[in-house]
Design a protein around this motif. Structure first.
Motif, PDB file in Angstrom:
ATOM      1  N   GLU A   1       1.609  -4.014  -2.888  1.00 56.43           N
ATOM      2  CA  GLU A   1       2.211  -5.354  -2.814  1.00 56.43           C
ATOM      3  C   GLU A   1       3.035  -5.569  -1.554  1.00 56.43           C
ATOM      4  OE1 GLU A   1       2.236  -4.092  -7.250  1.00 56.43           O
ATOM      5  OE2 GLU A   1       2.582  -3.179  -5.275  1.00 56.43           O
ATOM      6  N   GLU A   2       3.371  -4.502  -0.821  1.00 59.57           N
ATOM      7  CA  GLU A   2       4.223  -4.642   0.359  1.00 59.57           C
ATOM      8  C   GLU A   2       3.410  -4.551   1.644  1.00 59.57           C
ATOM      9  OE1 GLU A   2       7.340  -1.779   0.144  1.00 59.57           O
ATOM     10  OE2 GLU A   2       8.275  -2.703  -1.626  1.00 59.57           O
ATOM     11  N   ASP A   3       3.996  -5.073   2.737  1.00 61.38           N
ATOM     12  CA  ASP A   3       3.342  -4.978   4.040  1.00 61.38           C
ATOM     13  C   ASP A   3       3.226  -3.512   4.446  1.00 61.38           C
ATOM     14  OD1 ASP A   3       3.139  -7.724   4.249  1.00 61.38           O
ATOM     15  OD2 ASP A   3       5.050  -7.933   5.306  1.00 61.38           O
ATOM     16  N   ARG A   4       2.037  -3.145   4.939  1.00 58.71           N
ATOM     17  CA  ARG A   4       1.793  -1.762   5.343  1.00 58.71           C
ATOM     18  C   ARG A   4       1.201  -1.719   6.749  1.00 58.71           C
ATOM     19  NH1 ARG A   4      -2.390  -1.137   2.193  1.00 58.71           N
ATOM     20  NH2 ARG A   4      -2.071  -3.139   1.158  1.00 58.71           N
ATOM     21  N   GLU A   5       1.540  -0.677   7.458  1.00 63.89           N
ATOM     22  CA  GLU A   5       0.986  -0.505   8.802  1.00 63.89           C
ATOM     23  C   GLU A   5      -0.498  -0.174   8.707  1.00 63.89           C
ATOM     24  OE1 GLU A   5       1.374   2.556  12.630  1.00 63.89           O
ATOM     25  OE2 GLU A   5       2.662   2.776  10.859  1.00 63.89           O
ATOM     26  N   PRO A   6      -1.357  -0.864   9.429  1.00 68.65           N
ATOM     27  CA  PRO A   6      -2.788  -0.524   9.427  1.00 68.65           C
ATOM     28  C   PRO A   6      -3.012   0.890   9.962  1.00 68.65           C
ATOM     29  CG  PRO A   6      -2.430  -2.703  10.381  1.00 68.65           C
ATOM     30  CD  PRO A   6      -1.083  -2.070  10.235  1.00 68.65           C
ATOM     31  N   LEU A   7      -3.849   1.653   9.267  1.00 68.52           N
ATOM     32  CA  LEU A   7      -4.175   3.025   9.678  1.00 68.52           C
ATOM     33  C   LEU A   7      -5.691   3.180   9.685  1.00 68.52           C
ATOM     34  CD1 LEU A   7      -1.473   4.891   7.535  1.00 68.52           C
ATOM     35  CD2 LEU A   7      -1.403   4.490  10.010  1.00 68.52           C
ATOM     36  N   PRO A   8      -6.365   2.563  10.630  1.00 70.97           N
ATOM     37  CA  PRO A   8      -7.834   2.567  10.634  1.00 70.97           C
ATOM     38  C   PRO A   8      -8.461   3.941  10.859  1.00 70.97           C
ATOM     39  CG  PRO A   8      -6.972   1.606  12.663  1.00 70.97           C
ATOM     40  CD  PRO A   8      -5.810   1.786  11.749  1.00 70.97           C
ATOM     41  N   GLY A   9      -7.670   4.916  11.301  1.00 73.45           N
ATOM     42  CA  GLY A   9      -8.196   6.258  11.497  1.00 73.45           C
ATOM     43  C   GLY A   9      -7.934   7.187  10.327  1.00 73.45           C
ATOM     44  N   LEU A  10      -7.313   6.681   9.254  1.00 79.49           N
ATOM     45  CA  LEU A  10      -6.928   7.512   8.113  1.00 79.49           C
ATOM     46  C   LEU A  10      -7.574   6.985   6.839  1.00 79.49           C
ATOM     47  CD1 LEU A  10      -4.987   9.921   7.431  1.00 79.49           C
ATOM     48  CD2 LEU A  10      -3.320   8.177   6.729  1.00 79.49           C
ATOM     49  N   ASP A  11      -8.050   7.889   6.002  1.00 83.66           N
ATOM     50  CA  ASP A  11      -8.613   7.497   4.708  1.00 83.66           C
ATOM     51  C   ASP A  11      -7.494   7.122   3.742  1.00 83.66           C
ATOM     52  OD1 ASP A  11     -10.962   8.182   5.885  1.00 83.66           O
ATOM     53  OD2 ASP A  11     -11.595   9.595   4.333  1.00 83.66           O
ATOM     54  N   ALA A  12      -7.869   6.418   2.681  1.00 86.83           N
ATOM     55  CA  ALA A  12      -6.881   6.010   1.681  1.00 86.83           C
ATOM     56  C   ALA A  12      -7.460   6.127   0.279  1.00 86.83           C
ATOM     57  CB  ALA A  12      -6.410   4.582   1.932  1.00 86.83           C
ATOM     58  N   LEU A  13      -6.608   6.548  -0.648  1.00 88.01           N
ATOM     59  CA  LEU A  13      -6.930   6.514  -2.066  1.00 88.01           C
ATOM     60  C   LEU A  13      -6.157   5.354  -2.685  1.00 88.01           C
ATOM     61  CD1 LEU A  13      -7.911   7.592  -4.832  1.00 88.01           C
ATOM     62  CD2 LEU A  13      -5.905   9.113  -4.831  1.00 88.01           C
ATOM     63  N   TYR A  14      -6.886   4.370  -3.197  1.00 91.27           N
ATOM     64  CA  TYR A  14      -6.271   3.250  -3.902  1.00 91.27           C
ATOM     65  C   TYR A  14      -6.209   3.607  -5.392  1.00 91.27           C
ATOM     66  CZ  TYR A  14      -6.539   0.147   0.179  1.00 91.27           C
ATOM     67  OH  TYR A  14      -6.369  -0.431   1.407  1.00 91.27           O
ATOM     68  N   PHE A  15      -4.992   3.875  -5.873  1.00 90.94           N
ATOM     69  CA  PHE A  15      -4.763   4.306  -7.256  1.00 90.94           C
ATOM     70  C   PHE A  15      -4.080   3.133  -7.968  1.00 90.94           C
ATOM     71  CE2 PHE A  15      -4.042   8.625  -9.435  1.00 90.94           C
ATOM     72  CZ  PHE A  15      -4.146   8.064 -10.706  1.00 90.94           C
ATOM     73  N   LEU A  16      -4.866   2.340  -8.717  1.00 88.51           N
ATOM     74  CA  LEU A  16      -4.389   1.023  -9.127  1.00 88.51           C
ATOM     75  C   LEU A  16      -4.841   0.628 -10.524  1.00 88.51           C
ATOM     76  CD1 LEU A  16      -5.582  -0.709  -5.849  1.00 88.51           C
ATOM     77  CD2 LEU A  16      -3.210  -0.077  -6.305  1.00 88.51           C
ATOM     78  N   ARG A  17      -4.202  -0.420 -11.057  1.00 90.61           N
ATOM     79  CA  ARG A  17      -4.690  -1.087 -12.263  1.00 90.61           C
ATOM     80  C   ARG A  17      -5.818  -2.039 -11.869  1.00 90.61           C
ATOM     81  NH1 ARG A  17       0.375  -4.201 -14.224  1.00 90.61           N
ATOM     82  NH2 ARG A  17       0.471  -4.465 -11.963  1.00 90.61           N
ATOM     83  N   PRO A  18      -6.849  -2.179 -12.664  1.00 89.77           N
ATOM     84  CA  PRO A  18      -7.959  -3.075 -12.328  1.00 89.77           C
ATOM     85  C   PRO A  18      -7.673  -4.521 -12.742  1.00 89.77           C
ATOM     86  CG  PRO A  18      -8.484  -1.884 -14.331  1.00 89.77           C
ATOM     87  CD  PRO A  18      -7.146  -1.375 -13.875  1.00 89.77           C
ATOM     88  N   LEU A  19      -6.875  -5.206 -11.938  1.00 87.84           N
ATOM     89  CA  LEU A  19      -6.509  -6.588 -12.224  1.00 87.84           C
ATOM     90  C   LEU A  19      -7.018  -7.505 -11.116  1.00 87.84           C
ATOM     91  CD1 LEU A  19      -2.767  -6.033 -13.264  1.00 87.84           C
ATOM     92  CD2 LEU A  19      -4.755  -6.258 -14.771  1.00 87.84           C
ATOM     93  N   PRO A  20      -7.306  -8.771 -11.416  1.00 86.53           N
ATOM     94  CA  PRO A  20      -7.759  -9.700 -10.373  1.00 86.53           C
ATOM     95  C   PRO A  20      -6.783  -9.792  -9.195  1.00 86.53           C
ATOM     96  CG  PRO A  20      -8.146 -10.653 -12.540  1.00 86.53           C
ATOM     97  CD  PRO A  20      -7.361  -9.388 -12.763  1.00 86.53           C
ATOM     98  N   ALA A  21      -5.473  -9.854  -9.486  1.00 86.61           N
ATOM     99  CA  ALA A  21      -4.489  -9.959  -8.407  1.00 86.61           C
ATOM    100  C   ALA A  21      -4.493  -8.702  -7.539  1.00 86.61           C
ATOM    101  CB  ALA A  21      -3.096 -10.180  -8.994  1.00 86.61           C
ATOM    102  N   THR A  22      -4.687  -7.550  -8.173  1.00 81.84           N
ATOM    103  CA  THR A  22      -4.773  -6.299  -7.423  1.00 81.84           C
ATOM    104  C   THR A  22      -5.980  -6.309  -6.501  1.00 81.84           C
ATOM    105  OG1 THR A  22      -3.711  -5.099  -9.236  1.00 81.84           O
ATOM    106  CG2 THR A  22      -4.960  -3.788  -7.660  1.00 81.84           C
ATOM    107  N   LEU A  23      -7.107  -6.766  -7.027  1.00 80.28           N
ATOM    108  CA  LEU A  23      -8.328  -6.801  -6.227  1.00 80.28           C
ATOM    109  C   LEU A  23      -8.180  -7.748  -5.037  1.00 80.28           C
ATOM    110  CD1 LEU A  23     -11.121  -5.524  -6.229  1.00 80.28           C
ATOM    111  CD2 LEU A  23     -11.964  -7.547  -7.408  1.00 80.28           C
ATOM    112  N   ASP A  24      -7.468  -8.847  -5.219  1.00 86.07           N
ATOM    113  CA  ASP A  24      -7.231  -9.770  -4.110  1.00 86.07           C
ATOM    114  C   ASP A  24      -6.525  -9.063  -2.955  1.00 86.07           C
ATOM    115  OD1 ASP A  24      -8.369 -11.838  -5.537  1.00 86.07           O
ATOM    116  OD2 ASP A  24      -6.448 -12.646  -6.249  1.00 86.07           O
TER     117      ASP A  24
END
Length: 619
Positions: A63-86
């Motif tokens: 939900e917060e602003d994050r620095e783009p890290l296009p050279g780093l992989d990410a694990l998105y560990f989240l609830r499956p909600l429409p707002a989350t997917l947005d």
């Protein structure tokens, strides 16, 4: 395997290694992106050090602003909600400026087909997805034997009429707990019609996840609602942990994070309430905890007596803290001495231990039995409470509210005139008056089987509860402010001894078949580049896990309370387990972990709500 260890291994031995393995290109680090609710779940059984060891560089909020890290992989560990997917899709709205290089998804519940379709159709995201998994981690853990759903609003959302969406959420989360425990189709017993509805729906959900080939363990699941014992959620409990969370929340304790703020050497610092001494003290009576800490301090003084004669405890500890080998031990003792001192200050502010013995009156109301083991006369109880509310205008508003809530919860058929007199004497603020009305509106004062007890004013205590309180009142060495015990303790003892009434707590019929966890790779995930993973390989923890299982839990009792459970009930579960055969585990769960303050907060109306209203039927 305990629920806490199961959750830890699911993340540390299944989810994170899978991500680390697929990172590739010589990289072994990745960022974890979570939503606020999932962060609370993870924090309840993992620390940042655990995650860092498995390759996580940092944990960031979606939900917060994050620095783009296009050279780093990410694990998105989240609830499956429409707002989350947005928010996920917003990270990859541009092919030229993606948030991350490759993406791994871990959702804490089953993902609806409509959300999966949105992921597969995301042009700039689909090609970056390298793994996809669903794990049943939608609940928070409390110690090694508790769990809850972080739903304080359930106290008004379920009673007297349940909200359909809230009911569905509870069913899904309770199903997730069962799946994490990898138990057989549990033998479920229910207290009320609402509990039976939840049980039926949980069994239907579990049937959808059956995998008979997976090993499982016997489990009894008993589903209750808060009407079983409202007093336990209101009366002061004098064990150390309960005092800390009841009296210090919002003062020196941040109960959501288990963080204590204290002064040390003139500096303010935050300390996580999780240390070996805390584990020793948590279930002790407050006075026993104080004596235990002071004995440890005295021992340290004796061992380091150089010039210490006449030196105060505070000065002695400050000197010892300068020695590196003593710092941790001294910090722990200083922490708990400060906490105990603050608890006593709060008890003084609430006048619990004053000459008028508000604590004794509270125990009389909760038990229906006085300190001498005699039945309390309701007329005398009413007169005493009336005098306290009239003669003590300086009594804190929350204390007056708690006394009234406790009295109305424990006494049936109170005449309207008597109710009005008590409420007028209390002179509650409008918002506190509405809290009282909200509690009465839930109709949680007593279980359905006890709501009609003739027409006379009477205490709602059952014969079994009264006998237990009489025994406690006359027990040698027992604190007179600890006569009350939550009803759950006796219920658990009867359940363990196979004496629990099938009429009051009937069995919900089930198939009796085994079930396991949902297959880790969702059927449609292959379009996202995620391989289909067989659940038995990863989620059954087969690597050495079967031998550990045989050596540990062989039978499990799970108690779940709609409306929330209390610290006193968590302690009661631990005490009952101590007397059960080796290999039997008792877990305590609920929609939330209640304290009186949190119960009052959940019942407090929105600012626009009206303060006045008709008195609900209290029968």
């Amino acid at each position: 395997m305990s629920l806490r260890r199961t959750c830890r291994e699911l993340v540390l031995e299944v989810v994170l290694p899978r991500v680390q393995k697929s990172v590739g290109d010589g990289l072994d680090r990745f960022q974890m992106v979570v939503d606020a609710a999932t962060l609370r779940v993870i924090n309840s059984f993992l620390r940042m050090g655990d995650l860092h060891t498995e390759g996580v560089t940092s944990v960031e909020l979606l939900e917060e602003d994050r620095e783009p890290l296009p050279g780093l992989d990410a694990l998105y560990f989240l609830r499956p909600l429409p707002a989350t997917l947005d928010l996920i899709l917003a990270d990859f709205k541009s092919a030229a400026a993606p948030q991350h290089r490759q993406v791994h998804f871990c959702f804490t519940q089953q993902v609806e087909q409509s959300l999966l379709s949105r992921l597969t159709e995301a042009t700039h995201l689909a090609g970056r997805v390298r793994s996809f998994v669903e794990v049943p981690l939608s609940f928070l853990l409390v110690q090694d034997r508790g769990f809850h759903f972080d739903m304080p609003e359930a106290i008004t959302g379920l009673f007297p009429v349940p909200d359909p969406q809230m009911l569905s959420d509870i069913v899904q989360k309770l199903t997730d707990v069962c799946r994490c425990l990898q138990t057989t189709s549990p033998i479920i017993r229910c207290q009320s019609d609402l509990c039976h509805t939840v049980a039926d729906r949980v069994l239907r959900e579990l049937n959808m996840h059956k995998q008979p080939s997976l090993p499982s363990q016997p489990c009894q699941l008993i589903i209750l609602d808060r009407s079983l014992d409202m007093a336990a959620a209101l009366v002061h409990e004098y064990s150390y942990e309960a005092c800390v969370f009841d009296l210090l929340d919002g003062n020196m304790l941040d109960a959501d994070r288990n963080i204590v703020t204290m002064e040390t050497s003139g500096e303010t610092r935050e300390v996580l309430l999780s240390d070996p001494l805390w584990e020793e003290l948590r279930y002790m009576h407050l006075e026993a905890a104080r004596e235990h800490v002071e004995a440890k301090v005295d021992e340290v003084k004796r061992q380091n007596a150089r010039g210490g004669n006449g030196m105060s405890t505070k000065v002695m500890l400050e000197q010892l803290r300068s020695a590196p080998e003593m710092r941790d031990a001294v910090d722990r003792m200083s922490l708990h001495l400060s906490i105990i001192k603050q608890i006593h200050a709060r008890l003084g502010q609430e006048q619990i231990l004053d000459p008028l013995h508000l604590g004794l009156v509270e125990q009389d109301i909760a038990c229906g039995i006085d300190k001498n083991g005699k039945d309390v006369k309701i007329t005398n109880l009413q007169t005493t409470l009336q005098r306290i509310l009239t003669d003590r205008p300086e009594l804190p508003s929350e204390m007056k509210l708690r006394l009234l809530m406790l009295y109305f919860a424990c006494v049936a058929n109170i005449p309207e005139a008597n109710r009005s007199k008590l409420m007028e004497a209390a002179r509650l603020a409008p918002e506190d008056h509405q809290v009282l009305m909200s509690m009465l509106g839930t109709r949680l004062m007593a279980p359905e089987s006890q709501r009609k007890q003739g027409t006379g004013c009477a205490h709602r205590v059952t014969k079994q509860q009264a006998a237990r309180s009489k025994k406690n009142a006359t027990a040698e060495g027992r604190f007179e402010l600890s006569r009350f015990e939550p009803c759950l303790k006796e219920l658990l003892e009867r359940l363990a001894e196979d004496r629990l009434s099938f009429e009051e707590f009937p069995v919900c019929q089930n198939s009796g078949d085994d079930f396991g966890l949902r297959e880790a790779g969702y059927a449609t995930a292959e379009a996202l580049g995620a391989p289909a993973i067989q659940a038995k390989d990863d989620w059954s923890f087969a690597s050495g896990g079967e031998e550990r299982e045989k050596a540990e839990v062989s039978h499990r009792i799970v108690v779940f309370v709609l409306g929330g459970f209390t610290h006193s009930e968590l302690r009661a579960a631990a005490e009952v387990q101590q007397n059960l055969p080796r290999g039997t585990e008792v877990l305590m769960g609920g929609t939330s972990l209640l304290t009186p303050k949190r119960l009052i907060k959940a019942l407090r109306p929105a600012p626009e709500a009206h303060a006045e209203g008709e008195m609900p039927d209290l029968s």
